[in-house]
Design a protein around this motif. Structure first.
Motif, PDB file in Angstrom:
ATOM      1  N   ILE A   1      -2.592   1.585  18.350  1.00  0.00           N
ATOM      2  CA  ILE A   1      -2.890   0.312  17.609  1.00  0.00           C
ATOM      3  C   ILE A   1      -1.692  -0.043  16.727  1.00  0.00           C
ATOM      4  N   ASP A   2      -1.134  -0.944  16.933  1.00  0.00           N
ATOM      5  CA  ASP A   2       0.033  -1.553  16.182  1.00  0.00           C
ATOM      6  C   ASP A   2       1.253  -2.151  16.988  1.00  0.00           C
ATOM      7  N   GLY A   3       1.546  -1.390  17.970  1.00  0.00           N
ATOM      8  CA  GLY A   3       2.769  -1.978  18.771  1.00  0.00           C
ATOM      9  C   GLY A   3       4.169  -2.269  18.240  1.00  0.00           C
TER      10      GLY A   3
ATOM     11  N   ASN B   1      -8.066  -8.964  13.489  1.00  0.00           N
ATOM     12  CA  ASN B   1      -9.559  -8.560  13.733  1.00  0.00           C
ATOM     13  C   ASN B   1      -9.534  -6.974  14.015  1.00  0.00           C
ATOM     14  N   PHE B   2      -9.871  -6.280  12.972  1.00  0.00           N
ATOM     15  CA  PHE B   2      -9.716  -4.763  13.473  1.00  0.00           C
ATOM     16  C   PHE B   2     -11.044  -4.298  14.288  1.00  0.00           C
ATOM     17  N   VAL B   3     -12.087  -4.863  14.073  1.00  0.00           N
ATOM     18  CA  VAL B   3     -13.118  -4.519  15.021  1.00  0.00           C
ATOM     19  C   VAL B   3     -12.820  -5.146  16.499  1.00  0.00           C
TER      20      VAL B   3
ATOM     21  N   ASP C   1     -13.119  -0.433  10.738  1.00  0.00           N
ATOM     22  CA  ASP C   1     -13.573  -1.275  11.765  1.00  0.00           C
ATOM     23  C   ASP C   1     -12.993  -0.822  12.948  1.00  0.00           C
ATOM     24  N   ARG C   2     -11.796  -0.329  13.213  1.00  0.00           N
ATOM     25  CA  ARG C   2     -11.282   0.106  14.346  1.00  0.00           C
ATOM     26  C   ARG C   2     -12.087   1.284  15.020  1.00  0.00           C
ATOM     27  N   LYS C   3     -12.947   2.037  14.426  1.00  0.00           N
ATOM     28  CA  LYS C   3     -13.889   2.928  14.731  1.00  0.00           C
ATOM     29  C   LYS C   3     -15.025   2.222  15.179  1.00  0.00           C
TER      30      LYS C   3
ATOM     31  N   SER D   1     -10.095  -0.521   5.445  1.00  0.00           N
ATOM     32  CA  SER D   1     -10.806  -1.608   6.515  1.00  0.00           C
ATOM     33  C   SER D   1     -10.416  -1.180   7.757  1.00  0.00           C
ATOM     34  N   PRO D   2      -9.202  -1.113   8.192  1.00  0.00           N
ATOM     35  CA  PRO D   2      -8.679  -0.987   9.604  1.00  0.00           C
ATOM     36  C   PRO D   2      -9.292   0.403  10.187  1.00  0.00           C
ATOM     37  N   ALA D   3      -9.376   1.578   9.426  1.00  0.00           N
ATOM     38  CA  ALA D   3     -10.100   2.769   9.698  1.00  0.00           C
ATOM     39  C   ALA D   3     -11.335   2.366  10.218  1.00  0.00           C
TER      40      ALA D   3
ATOM     41  N   LEU E   1      -3.873  -9.319   2.229  1.00  0.00           N
ATOM     42  CA  LEU E   1      -3.053  -9.619   3.583  1.00  0.00           C
ATOM     43  C   LEU E   1      -3.259  -8.129   4.212  1.00  0.00           C
ATOM     44  N   ASP E   2      -3.708  -8.320   5.358  1.00  0.00           N
ATOM     45  CA  ASP E   2      -3.715  -7.162   6.491  1.00  0.00           C
ATOM     46  C   ASP E   2      -5.071  -6.418   6.235  1.00  0.00           C
ATOM     47  N   ARG E   3      -5.175  -5.903   4.943  1.00  0.00           N
ATOM     48  CA  ARG E   3      -6.542  -5.265   4.940  1.00  0.00           C
ATOM     49  C   ARG E   3      -7.353  -5.615   3.959  1.00  0.00           C
ATOM     50  N   ASN E   4      -8.774  -5.605   4.372  1.00  0.00           N
ATOM     51  CA  ASN E   4      -9.924  -6.392   3.570  1.00  0.00           C
ATOM     52  C   ASN E   4     -10.459  -5.476   2.595  1.00  0.00           C
TER      53      ASN E   4
ATOM     54  N   HIS F   1      -5.938   5.486  15.787  1.00  0.00           N
ATOM     55  CA  HIS F   1      -6.015   4.037  15.116  1.00  0.00           C
ATOM     56  C   HIS F   1      -4.678   3.512  14.701  1.00  0.00           C
ATOM     57  N   ASN F   2      -3.452   4.118  14.912  1.00  0.00           N
ATOM     58  CA  ASN F   2      -2.271   3.577  14.669  1.00  0.00           C
ATOM     59  C   ASN F   2      -1.013   4.370  15.649  1.00  0.00           C
ATOM     60  N   ASP F   3       0.046   3.644  15.747  1.00  0.00           N
ATOM     61  CA  ASP F   3       1.187   4.199  16.435  1.00  0.00           C
ATOM     62  C   ASP F   3       1.350   5.623  15.928  1.00  0.00           C
TER      63      ASP F   3
ATOM     64  N   THR G   1       0.881  -1.171   0.054  1.00  0.00           N
ATOM     65  CA  THR G   1       0.037  -0.001   0.099  1.00  0.00           C
ATOM     66  C   THR G   1       0.750   1.390   0.073  1.00  0.00           C
ATOM     67  N   GLU G   2       1.642   1.414   0.902  1.00  0.00           N
ATOM     68  CA  GLU G   2       2.778   2.515   0.922  1.00  0.00           C
ATOM     69  C   GLU G   2       3.950   2.052   1.824  1.00  0.00           C
ATOM     70  N   SER G   3       4.767   2.860   1.936  1.00  0.00           N
ATOM     71  CA  SER G   3       5.992   2.715   2.878  1.00  0.00           C
ATOM     72  C   SER G   3       6.406   3.524   3.727  1.00  0.00           C
ATOM     73  N   ASN G   4       5.307   4.484   4.291  1.00  0.00           N
ATOM     74  CA  ASN G   4       5.772   5.267   5.207  1.00  0.00           C
ATOM     75  C   ASN G   4       5.637   5.309   6.584  1.00  0.00           C
ATOM     76  N   ASN G   5       5.739   4.071   7.060  1.00  0.00           N
ATOM     77  CA  ASN G   5       5.749   3.812   8.540  1.00  0.00           C
ATOM     78  C   ASN G   5       6.149   2.502   8.900  1.00  0.00           C
ATOM     79  N   PRO G   6       6.858   2.252  10.057  1.00  0.00           N
ATOM     80  CA  PRO G   6       7.464   1.291  10.326  1.00  0.00           C
ATOM     81  C   PRO G   6       6.902   0.084  10.268  1.00  0.00           C
ATOM     82  N   TRP G   7       5.379   0.057  10.299  1.00  0.00           N
ATOM     83  CA  TRP G   7       4.673  -1.198  10.488  1.00  0.00           C
ATOM     84  C   TRP G   7       4.574  -1.660   8.932  1.00  0.00           C
ATOM     85  N   ARG G   8       4.506  -0.681   8.088  1.00  0.00           N
ATOM     86  CA  ARG G   8       4.612  -1.158   6.558  1.00  0.00           C
ATOM     87  C   ARG G   8       5.979  -1.825   6.306  1.00  0.00           C
ATOM     88  N   LEU G   9       7.107  -1.155   6.621  1.00  0.00           N
ATOM     89  CA  LEU G   9       8.532  -1.437   6.591  1.00  0.00           C
ATOM     90  C   LEU G   9       8.746  -2.940   7.144  1.00  0.00           C
TER      91      LEU G   9
HETATM   92  O1  AHR Z   1      -3.732  -2.133   7.849  1.00  0.00           O
HETATM   93  C1  AHR Z   1      -2.844  -1.956   8.980  1.00  0.00           C
HETATM   94  C2  AHR Z   1      -2.571  -0.549   9.213  1.00  0.00           C
HETATM   95  O2  AHR Z   1      -1.951  -0.128   8.288  1.00  0.00           O
HETATM   96  C3  AHR Z   1      -1.401  -0.243  10.145  1.00  0.00           C
HETATM   97  O3  AHR Z   1      -2.315  -0.193  11.473  1.00  0.00           O
HETATM   98  C4  AHR Z   1      -1.018   0.924   9.897  1.00  0.00           C
HETATM   99  O4  AHR Z   1      -0.065   1.430  10.773  1.00  0.00           O
HETATM  100  C5  AHR Z   1      -0.835   0.645   8.403  1.00  0.00           C
HETATM  101  O5  AHR Z   1      -0.394   1.780   7.738  1.00  0.00           O
END
Ligand code: AHR
Length: 327
Positions: free
Chosen positions: A261-263, A146-148, A182-184, A178-180, A124-127, A232-234, A45-53
């Motif tokens: 959320i993330d950790g 499970n984002f919800v 469902d987390r909401k 989907s994470p935005a 993977l990771d997003r629906n 919704h994320n670190d 999706t993107e590579s602008n945060n440690p989670w994606r990396l």
């Molecule tokens: O889809 C998971 C989310 O996407 C992570 O919480 C977020 O940090 C990432 O960009």
């Protein structure tokens, strides 16, 4: 799910896919031949945060370990580019595509195009929007958290604390993802059962640190009485802490509770430091499970429609002990 004008512009093909949805044949997802090695795509999706990396590294490490060829693309935060990336993978005749769809609707045409080219897709990771594409038919399965439940766990923790801090600002992730969504939903549904808690503002910070900081700054000015921030994320939580400090306030139990959320390691250290109250993990290490699932699929195993990753909860009680295993 909120559909914006931007969605409609960048995904007129999605509308066409939706229109044809009712009439299309419900064939099974394309099969994967049994082979010793594969050429697979990973559309990030993107590579602008440690989670994606961390997620990308996990996929690359696993491909290298197995000797599979990995065609990697980075959509740089653009759903339109991600659709083009998947089309390019189809043109390169990959055996299977791992797709982390940026948003729920615009990636539908890409999934359908892969299906049309007889290439199986694993999400993977997003629906994606479940009324437009189905596991077992249009794609093999969804692997992720499970984002919800993640949102519910944050709200449950806040309520269980029994703190007098009950005025909440929510920093939402990317609109249409989907994470935005469902987390909401998970968070809001729990809070709605506790009328003494109030969400005074809820706005997207696009899962990005600086955007999160800017949005938090504006919302804190508009709602100086807020004493809880749920991000919704670190990245956005760290941005919000900067906004709090710039406003002469403090993150932590003495002033404003911060949840995330993330950790990643950086936020878990902030739990240890007392600036963040709790973090629900969203595990980014997808590689082993993603590749194992592809092999199981090639072997003809029955693949469940959803494969949920187990996630940790980092709190002041366990953060110091667990920080070593955070990504
Ligand atoms: O889809 C998971 C989310 O996407 C992570 O919480 C977020 O940090 C990432 O960009």
């Amino acid at each position: 799910m909120k559909i914006t004008r931007r969605h409609l512009l960048i995904s007129s093909a999605a509308a066409a896919a939706a229109a044809s949805f009712a009439s299309r044949a419900f064939a099974a997802a394309p099969p994967l031949a049994k082979k010793d090695t594969y050429k697979v795509g990973f559309a990030q999706t993107e590579s602008n945060n440690p989670w994606r990396l961390a997620q990308t590294k996990s996929m690359q490490d696993e491909a290298a370990k197995r000797g599979w060829q990995l065609v990697y693309t980075d959509a740089a935060g653009s759903a339109a580019k991600q659709v083009a990336d998947v089309n390019s993978m189809i043109a390169q005749q990959v055996d299977l595509i791992f797709l982390a769809p940026r948003e729920e609707v615009p990636l539908i045409p890409a999934i359908m195009a892969a299906k049309g080219a007889n290439i199986p897709v694993i999400l993977l990771d997003r629906n994606v929007d479940q009324s437009l594409a189905k596991p077992g038919e249009d794609y093999v399965t969804f692997i992720g958290s499970n984002f919800v439940e993640e949102g519910q766990r944050v709200a449950d923790y806040l309520v269980a604390m029994g703190s007098d801090k009950k005025t909440i600002i929510q920093l939402e992730g990317t609109v249409g993802s989907s994470p935005a969504n469902d987390r909401k939903k998970g968070f809001d549904d729990v809070i709605a059962k506790h009328p003494d808690y109030k969400i005074v503002a809820s706005q997207s910070g696009d899962f990005a640190r600086d955007k999160g900081r800017q949005v938090a700054e504006t919302l804190l000015q508009a709602h100086p009485e807020a004493n809880v921030i749920y991000a919704h994320n670190d990245e956005m939580a760290i941005g919000a802490i900067a906004a709090l400090e710039a406003a002469g306030r403090k993150a932590g139990r003495d002033d404003c509770l911060v949840f995330s959320i993330d950790g990643g390691k950086e936020i878990v250290q902030l739990v240890v430091d007392g600036k963040v109250e709790a973090v629900v993990e969203c595990n980014p290490r997808f590689g082993p499970k993603a590749f194992d699932t592809a092999v199981a699929y090639a072997n003809g195993d029955q693949i469940p429609p959803v494969l949920i990753n187990p996630d940790e909860l980092y709190t002041p009680e366990n953060a110091a002990k667990l920080i070593g295993s955070a990504y």
